[in-house]
Enzyme design. Structure first.
Site, short mmCIF file in Angstrom:
data_model
loop_
_atom_site.label_atom_id
_atom_site.label_comp_id
_atom_site.label_asym_id
_atom_site.label_seq_id
_atom_site.Cartn_x
_atom_site.Cartn_y
_atom_site.Cartn_z
N SER A 125 3.37 -1.51 10.68
CA SER A 125 4.81 -1.50 10.97
C SER A 125 5.48 -2.84 10.70
CB SER A 125 5.05 -1.03 12.41
OG SER A 125 4.59 0.30 12.58
N HIS A 178 -9.66 1.35 4.85
CA HIS A 178 -8.39 1.58 5.55
C HIS A 178 -8.64 2.57 6.69
CE1 HIS A 178 -4.28 2.80 6.39
NE2 HIS A 178 -3.90 1.69 5.78
N GLU A 203 -5.51 -4.48 10.75
CA GLU A 203 -4.51 -3.42 10.90
C GLU A 203 -4.85 -2.58 12.14
OE1 GLU A 203 -2.39 -2.40 6.96
OE2 GLU A 203 -4.16 -1.15 7.10
N GLY A 262 2.29 2.84 10.86
CA GLY A 262 3.25 3.92 10.69
C GLY A 262 3.90 4.38 11.98
N ASN A 277 0.86 -1.18 0.00
CA ASN A 277 0.00 0.00 0.00
C ASN A 277 0.90 1.23 0.00
OD1 ASN A 277 -1.81 2.03 0.37
ND2 ASN A 277 -2.51 1.39 2.40
N GLU A 329 -7.05 5.03 7.62
CA GLU A 329 -6.87 6.43 7.21
C GLU A 329 -8.12 6.96 6.51
OE1 GLU A 329 -3.13 5.77 5.20
OE2 GLU A 329 -2.24 5.33 7.14
N LYS A 336 0.06 4.22 -0.39
CA LYS A 336 -0.63 5.42 0.11
C LYS A 336 -0.39 6.57 -0.87
CE LYS A 336 -0.29 3.41 4.65
NZ LYS A 336 -0.31 3.58 6.09
P1 13P Z 1 2.92 0.80 7.80
O1 13P Z 1 3.45 -0.51 7.27
O2 13P Z 1 3.67 2.00 7.28
O3 13P Z 1 2.77 0.78 9.28
O4 13P Z 1 1.43 0.98 7.20
C1 13P Z 1 0.54 -0.07 7.32
C2 13P Z 1 -0.63 0.23 6.50
O5 13P Z 1 -1.39 1.13 6.78
C3 13P Z 1 -0.85 -0.60 5.31
O6 13P Z 1 -2.12 -0.40 4.79
#
Ligand code: 13P
Length: 253
Positions: free
Chosen positions: A204, A87, A158, A164, A9, A89, A11
């Site tokens: 992460s 997601h 997640e 992150g 992903n 976010e 983003k």
């Molecule tokens: P990170 O791997 O940067 O923590 O992000 C995870 C994520 O949101 C994948 O969709």
């Protein structure tokens, strides 16, 4: 259909090494790359045959006067086979509710896309012991009617506090949640779909912690943010999942 997935992903980022270089370096069954919308076609055209493409979101309407939105059908037209939905976010920054995620899931399925539905608790919910209830509610909200005609639906657990932050869930936590997720799927989804739905972990994930999560997390793969922007790290994750063919291992050695 692969039974294990490693999903990048990106983003709202692109790999610093460039899309072409990234795609040239990754080649394994089960890899899916999710670029921002404008790059879907380029990634679909440039990806090795074994690598599939996902969008990161889609509209909750099939077509019409919805400025700025992109429909599931358009995503399919660009050559993507998957779409990430719900997601955290999207849920937290853009206010997407369970009902919106359910609508998007139904449209994705109708358009021939495989949804990758994200679920997960925030820190406060975990600390209060509500992680399982939150995830189970998010699974229940997708409901039978939306899923009746689905060929495959992927679930990505997640936890919001792990995204992150550099603080991944331990393999014991992931294993416990993977069991709870499977139970909820069996309770709320059509039985056959629930049985074979791949359950992934995201938050992460790095080459350093992937081995333990693969060995003890009881999951079918990873949804990766930060570490998916670097083909070397991403390839190391593929290796920890044993996705690389022996010939590729030979090349790497
Ligand atoms: P990170 O791997 O940067 O923590 O992000 C995870 C994520 O949101 C994948 O969709």
């Amino acid at each position: 259909m692969p039974n294990r997935y490693l999903i990048a992903n990106w983003k709202m980022n692109l790999p610093p090494e460039g899309i072409g270089a990234f795609l040239g370096a990754v080649n394994a069954d089960g890899i899916v790359v999710a670029p921002p919308f404008p790059y879907l076609r380029e990634v679909a055209a440039g990806a090795p045959k074994s690598v599939a493409v996902a969008a990161q979101n889609c509209a909750d309407q099939p077509a019409g006067a919805f400025t700025g939105e992109v429909s599931a059908r358009m995503i399919r037209d660009c050559g993507a086979r998957f779409v990430i939905l719900g997601h955290s976010e999207r849920r937290n920054i853009y206010g997407e509710s369970d009902a919106v995620v359910a609508k998007k899931t139904a449209l994705a399925i109708e358009s021939g896309l495989t949804p990758i539905v994200c679920i997960g608790e925030n820190l406060n919910e975990r600390e209060r012991g509500h992680a399982m209830a939150v995830c189970s509610g998010q699974i229940a909200a997708l409901g039978m009617p939306q899923l009746a005609n689905a060929g495959e639906v992927i679930v990505a657990y997640e936890p919001v506090w792990a995204i992150g932050t550099g603080r991944n869930a331990t393999s014991a936590m992931v294993a416990e949640m993977a069991r709870a997720v499977r139970d909820a799927l069996m309770r709320y989804w059509p039985a056959e779909l629930a049985q074979r739905a791949p359950v992934l972990y995201g938050g992460s994930v790095t080459p350093e912690n992937a081995g333990d999560l693969v060995a003890h997390g009881g999951i079918d793969g990873f949804l990766v943010g930060g570490a998916s922007l670097d083909s070397k790290k991403f390839l190391a994750l593929a290796e920890s999942m044993n996705l690389l063919s022996s010939s590729q291992n030979d090349v790497m050695i």
